[in-house]
Design a protein around this motif. Structure first.
Motif, short mmCIF file in Angstrom:
data_model
loop_
_atom_site.label_atom_id
_atom_site.label_comp_id
_atom_site.label_asym_id
_atom_site.label_seq_id
_atom_site.Cartn_x
_atom_site.Cartn_y
_atom_site.Cartn_z
N THR A 97 -3.04 -0.02 0.15
CA THR A 97 -2.89 -0.43 -1.24
C THR A 97 -2.01 -1.67 -1.35
O THR A 97 -2.34 -2.62 -2.07
N GLU A 98 -0.90 -1.69 -0.61
CA GLU A 98 -0.02 -2.86 -0.60
C GLU A 98 -0.74 -4.08 -0.03
O GLU A 98 -0.63 -5.19 -0.56
N ASN A 101 -3.20 -5.38 -2.58
CA ASN A 101 -2.52 -6.09 -3.66
C ASN A 101 -2.08 -7.48 -3.23
O ASN A 101 -2.19 -8.44 -4.00
N LYS A 102 -1.56 -7.60 -2.02
CA LYS A 102 -1.13 -8.91 -1.54
C LYS A 102 -2.31 -9.87 -1.43
O LYS A 102 -2.20 -11.05 -1.73
N SER A 119 5.22 -1.88 7.04
CA SER A 119 4.74 -2.30 5.73
C SER A 119 3.74 -3.43 5.89
O SER A 119 3.53 -3.94 6.98
#
Length: 133
Positions: A97-98, A101-102, A119
């Protein structure tokens, strides 16, 4: 000009020696390709997520079964990043998800999974690279 190096490989049996020879051969082939072509892209799931995102956008233009096929392929590409995060012992849902989004924010070449800090990071220097062969 060029230099020559000898590699001495020892192993407990012929199977281990054969595997070591194959691994060394693969490494030398990668170095040869890197020297001759020099095409590097971000690793760590970045190309798969970006391609998935681009294909997902394209499915909105396609009609009928073609759109369904492309969407299924885009979802399958996301599984690669999910599996990479899962195999590293990270929370795959949060990481993907991260990462997604990036990439949506425009970090298409740099946002990738960084296993050392657990991360998705936005800096190519902290992550991995892969060759286009």
């Amino acid at each position: 000009m060029g230099r020559t190096t000898s590699v001495l490989v020892r192993g407990s049996n012929q199977l281990v020696l054969d595997e070591a020879e194959r691994s060394l051969h693969d490494a030398l082939c990668l170095v040869r390709c890197l020297v001759s072509k020099r095409f590097l892209i971000a690793g760590g799931g970045a190309p798969e997520i970006e391609l998935s995102r681009q294909l997902g956008a394209w499915t909105k233009v396609l009609h009928g079964m073609e759109g369904y096929y492309v969407k299924s392929f885009a979802e399958a590409l996301e599984v690669i990043s999910y599996t990479l995060a899962e195999n590293a012992g990270l929370n795959p849902i949060a990481i993907v998800t991260e990462l997604r989004n990036k990439h949506a924010q425009g970090e298409i070449n740099a946002a990738q999974i960084n296993l050392s800090i657990s991360s998705a990071v936005g800096n190519l220097h902290f992550g991995s690279i892969q060759m286009i062969v």
